[in-house]
Design a protein around this motif. Structure first.
Motif, mmCIF file in Angstrom:
data_model
loop_
_atom_site.group_PDB
_atom_site.id
_atom_site.type_symbol
_atom_site.label_atom_id
_atom_site.label_comp_id
_atom_site.label_asym_id
_atom_site.label_seq_id
_atom_site.Cartn_x
_atom_site.Cartn_y
_atom_site.Cartn_z
ATOM 1 N N PHE A 94 42.993 44.883 31.506
ATOM 2 C CA PHE A 94 41.819 45.011 32.386
ATOM 3 C C PHE A 94 40.561 44.466 31.715
ATOM 4 N N HIS A 99 38.726 42.268 36.729
ATOM 5 C CA HIS A 99 39.497 42.933 37.784
ATOM 6 C C HIS A 99 38.581 43.847 38.578
ATOM 7 N N VAL A 100 38.258 43.417 39.771
ATOM 8 C CA VAL A 100 37.429 44.252 40.632
ATOM 9 C C VAL A 100 38.289 44.607 41.835
ATOM 10 N N CYS A 101 39.105 45.641 41.671
ATOM 11 C CA CYS A 101 40.132 45.944 42.675
ATOM 12 C C CYS A 101 39.549 46.071 44.077
ATOM 13 N N CYS A 104 39.523 42.835 45.796
ATOM 14 C CA CYS A 104 40.623 41.932 45.463
ATOM 15 C C CYS A 104 41.594 41.826 46.637
ATOM 16 N N SER A 106 44.653 41.611 46.597
ATOM 17 C CA SER A 106 45.883 42.370 46.390
ATOM 18 C C SER A 106 45.653 43.867 46.203
ATOM 19 N N ASN A 107 44.439 44.303 46.418
ATOM 20 C CA ASN A 107 44.154 45.734 46.262
ATOM 21 C C ASN A 107 45.157 46.546 47.078
ATOM 22 N N CYS A 110 49.055 45.641 44.197
ATOM 23 C CA CYS A 110 49.091 44.980 42.902
ATOM 24 C C CYS A 110 49.960 45.753 41.913
ATOM 25 N N LEU A 112 49.867 45.520 38.618
ATOM 26 C CA LEU A 112 49.031 45.977 37.500
ATOM 27 C C LEU A 112 48.316 47.272 37.886
ATOM 28 N N GLN A 113 47.725 47.244 39.059
ATOM 29 C CA GLN A 113 47.012 48.418 39.555
ATOM 30 C C GLN A 113 47.980 49.601 39.723
ATOM 31 N N ARG A 148 41.923 37.369 37.872
ATOM 32 C CA ARG A 148 42.922 38.421 38.059
ATOM 33 C C ARG A 148 44.223 38.149 37.305
ATOM 34 N N GLY A 206 46.597 39.839 42.063
ATOM 35 C CA GLY A 206 45.961 39.016 43.091
ATOM 36 C C GLY A 206 45.602 37.622 42.586
HETATM 37 S S1 SF4 Z 1 44.755 41.841 40.436
HETATM 38 FE FE1 SF4 Z 1 45.294 43.994 40.685
HETATM 39 S S2 SF4 Z 1 44.226 45.039 39.046
HETATM 40 FE FE2 SF4 Z 1 43.343 43.021 39.245
HETATM 41 S S3 SF4 Z 1 41.621 43.299 40.632
HETATM 42 FE FE3 SF4 Z 1 43.366 42.735 41.878
HETATM 43 S S4 SF4 Z 1 44.219 44.698 42.514
HETATM 44 FE FE4 SF4 Z 1 42.899 45.111 40.794
#
Ligand code: SF4
Ligand code: SF4
Ligand code: FES
Lengths: 244, 475
Positions: A94, A99-101, A104, A106-107, A110, A112-113, A148, A206
């Motif tokens: 992070f 990373h600004v979920c 994003c 893919s919020n 994701c 990673l999230q 990201r 994302g």
């Molecule tokens: S890629 Fe995943 S962790 Fe990164 S900002 Fe997007 S949702 Fe958040």
């Protein structure tokens, strides 16, 4: 017929085929080991270090995705130490990019999230580096936003190993590493890219996404790609009647 | 040396502001300045992002009315895609917008301003807030909470289980409205309507209690700007941006959103992060105009919904065709809330409201786009430029509080002249100065999104022209 071996994972005696990774063996026995750079059907590279496990008699932690099982091995997948190290690995990911979920694409979808949530990462203890990294919007259908990117190289591998186009590479070293398209062209100029979308679907975050997908809309599916890759590995590619 | 009185932290507004009042040798107000000290920088850090991320990013500008930014932004994106969005999507966006008007106006009126109006400007400051209101006027406090909740729940119903910032997307919306959700919102409407009716009635009964405030709270001739439809009817989601002067004479109609910059100039104020837009044909600072409830009602020929139309008529009978005291922002706000609820009812009764044609798809078909809507606080403009790949190369946001910046400064001066006397500040005077700011319901976190403007730069001058103090202080 591959040789059968026995090992213990978290104390449980497991009989399995030699040549498998600890990660696969553990998964087959319903044991959860976090993993990010690993994707079923692709080669393993041990890039993210989230799958680290303890192996009795080995002084350091080993990545489960690249360590093959061995007869008589005793593996621990969960311990305070492992939890601490995995957390650190995630926090560093992070801190390394932006990373600004909340904004994003893919919020909510994701990996990673999702892992951060699962492993209880509620804050990042390292200073963010806020690097200025490129966003490539030149491809007609897809976007590559390195803010990201976690450098897992799943896109690199899926493109090279499954699609056979080898559009992506990772250049540079350490924190200076960047995803590059061919010989550092923009994606729109790529001559190899077939626009198959496999890298989009394989990217756990994302970072690579479809154009026009608004925030929180970019969900992904890796299983069809994993199935295709597995069938190919078994030599059944192009066999009539094989439903992928 | 004549003293400067600084009122730090105007309370009960959204964001941070500071006001300086300069006194002359006689202890009278010589000048006033309104400073916005917050700083956000959205225009800068969105550079390079894909345009279709803008709605969600800019919605983060404001926690109070994210929906306004979402809508202005998706309209700008629609323009970049050069699409006309499907009608059900337009209806749904307008419905969302009405719900947000209701909740935002409820917040402004009941939570932020009602303590002054119902408890008195000179009442105990410790109790002059929503808590004191609950004690003294529990019905009003309850009404406020219920009305806000109605609006918020309607938004949640529409946008899904939780507040989903990306429900409104470039090209339309991303999920249709279910019949269940529609019916649920409809059941809440009658109560919301009766709360607003009751509040309007009470407010009108109090109108005569504030002669000094209504005379001095930014009571000045300015131009006004707001959206209105083809027949001049009140509009908040679409319609053309119109300017009128203080006699209701039309000054200009911005037919194409892109033309806004022909009519609106933006002056940078040396002592605030907030820019000062002005009506270009009249020049700066003569081109002062007001937006928001007061401006909109002045611009509109009629509301277009039955009860709100009746109220508008009465409002004009009481106060004239053009209402020029900013004190009446509150009154106008209540009429708009009534419109919001009535309009929601109309929209929910449209057969197309649950239709599933809700999104147009397209890539970049224009290199710039402008979205204009009426935020609860007034005209909101999002203007983006993109390259052929859809990457943002430039963005400009003009928010309601910005449009009102000049008027706000004038109003503060007017109130200070009336209520501040001598080097000692009395609490009631401080509160009235703050209250005139609240009358505009300024949203300061929104209005200082710009980046690259002057840094905070405070200077104090004596009448002799000596620099008394400055900020930031030299090292
Ligand atoms: S890629 Fe995943 S962790 Fe990164 S900002 Fe997007 S949702 Fe958040
Ligand atoms: S773009 Fe996505 S898949 Fe490729 S290395 Fe970065 S995070 Fe991994
Ligand atoms: S999954 Fe093993 S190192 Fe990433």
């Amino acid at each position: 017929m591959p040789q059968k071996i026995s090992l213990r994972i978290d104390g449980e005696l497991i009989h399995t085929a030699a040549g498998q990774s600890i990660l696969d063996a553990a998964k087959a026995h319903n044991k959860f080991i976090p993993a990010l750079c690993h994707m079923k059907g692709l080669s393993s590279v041990g890039a993210c270090r989230l799958c680290i496990v303890e192996v009795a008699g080995v002084g350091r932690l080993l990545p489960a995705c690249t360590t093959p099982v061995q007869d008589g091995m005793s593996v621990t997948t969960q311990s305070d130490k492992l939890r601490r190290y995995r957390r650190i690995a995630l926090e560093l990911l992070f801190a390394e990019r932006n990373h600004v979920c909340a904004v994003c694409v893919s919020n909510g979808f994701c990996e990673l999230q999702g892992l951060a949530k699962r492993l209880g990462v509620t804050n990042v203890r390292y200073p963010y580096t806020y690097p200025k990294v490129p966003i490539d919007l030149t491809h007609p259908r897809y976007t590559a936003d390195q803010n990201r990117c976690i450098l897992c190289s799943r896109c690199v591998r899926v493109c090279a190993e499954v699609e056979g186009a080898h559009v992506w590479e990772i250049s540079g070293r350490g924190v200076g590493s960047r995803l590059v398209c061919e010989l550092n062209r923009s994606w729109g100029e790529s001559t190899n890219c077939t626009s198959c979308g496999k890298c989009v679907q394989s990217c756990p975050t994302g970072a690579i996404a479809e154009k026009g997908f608004a925030v929180e809309e970019m969900s992904k599916r890796t299983d069809p790609i994993s199935r295709l890759a597995t069938l190919r590995a078994a030599g059944s590619d192009n066999k009539p009647g094989v439903i992928l | 040396m004549p003293p400067t009185i600084t009122i730090n932290h105007v309370t009960r507004i959204e964001g941070h502001a500071r006001i300086d009042i300069h006194l002359n040798d006689l202890g009278k107000v010589a000048s006033t300045q309104f400073h916005v000290t917050q700083f956000r920088g959205f225009e800068k850090f969105t550079e390079g992002r894909p345009y279709y991320e803008m709605p969600a990013i800019t919605a983060r500008i404001c926690g109070i009315c994210p929906v306004s930014h979402l809508l202005a932004s998706v309209k700008a994106c629609d323009a970049i895609m050069a699409v006309q969005i499907p009608e059900p999507a337009a209806l749904l966006r307008e419905l969302l917008h009405c719900a947000q008007f209701v909740q935002s106006h409820a917040l402004s009126f009941f939570h932020l301003s009602a303590p002054d109006l119902l408890l008195g400007f000179d009442s105990d400051p410790a109790l002059r807030n929503i808590v004191g209101l609950i004690e003294k006027h529990p019905e009003a406090a309850r009404d406020g909470i219920a009305l806000r909740k109605f609006g918020q729940q309607a938004i949640e119903r529409m946008a899904g289980e939780r507040i989903h910032p990306s429900w409104t997307v470039p090209g339309g919306v991303n999920k249709p409205l279910s019949a269940d959700a529609r019916d649920h919102i409809l059941t809440g409407l009658p109560i919301a309507k009766s709360i607003i009716r009751r509040t309007l009635k009470n407010f009108k009964a109090m109108l005569d209690d504030f002669p000094a405030e209504s005379a001095a709270f930014g009571n000045m001739p300015t131009a006004y700007a707001g959206l209105s439809g083809l027949d001049g009817e009140f509009k908040i989601y679409d319609g053309a941006l119109r300017f009128i002067d203080n006699t209701a004479k039309p000054l200009a109609t911005v037919a194409r959103p892109l033309d806004y910059s022909k009519y609106i100039g933006e002056a940078t104020m040396p002592d605030s992060y907030l820019k000062a837009p002005y009506f270009k044909p009249l020049g700066y600072p003569e081109g002062i105009y007001r937006v928001g409830p007061l401006g909109r009602l002045n611009v509109a020929a009629r509301m277009g919904t039955p009860e709100a139309d009746g109220e508008l008529e009465e409002y004009r009978q009481r106060l004239g065709r053009i209402v020029q005291s900013s004190f009446f922002y509150h009154y106008a706000r209540l009429i708009e809330a009534l419109y919001g609820v009535e309009r929601m009812e109309e929209l929910l009764s449209e057969p197309l409201i649950t239709d599933t044609h809700i999104r147009a798809d397209a890539g970049v078909n224009a290199n710039q786009g402008v979205g204009i809507i009426e935020a609860p606080r007034g005209v909101l403009i999002h203007h983006y430029k993109v390259d052929d790949n859809g990457s943002i190369t430039w963005a400009n946001l003009i928010v309601a509080t910005g449009h009102n910046n000049l008027a706000l400064n004038h109003s503060i001066r007017q109130v200070a002249e009336q209520f501040v006397d001598g080097a000692q500040l009395k609490e009631g005077a401080v509160n009235r100065v703050s209250a005139v700011v609240r009358a505009y319901d300024p949203c300061l976190s929104c209005s200082t999104h710009a980046y690259g403007g002057p840094a905070v730069n405070l200077r104090l001058w004596s009448p002799q022209g000596e620099l008394v103090d400055s900020w930031p202080r030299p090292e």
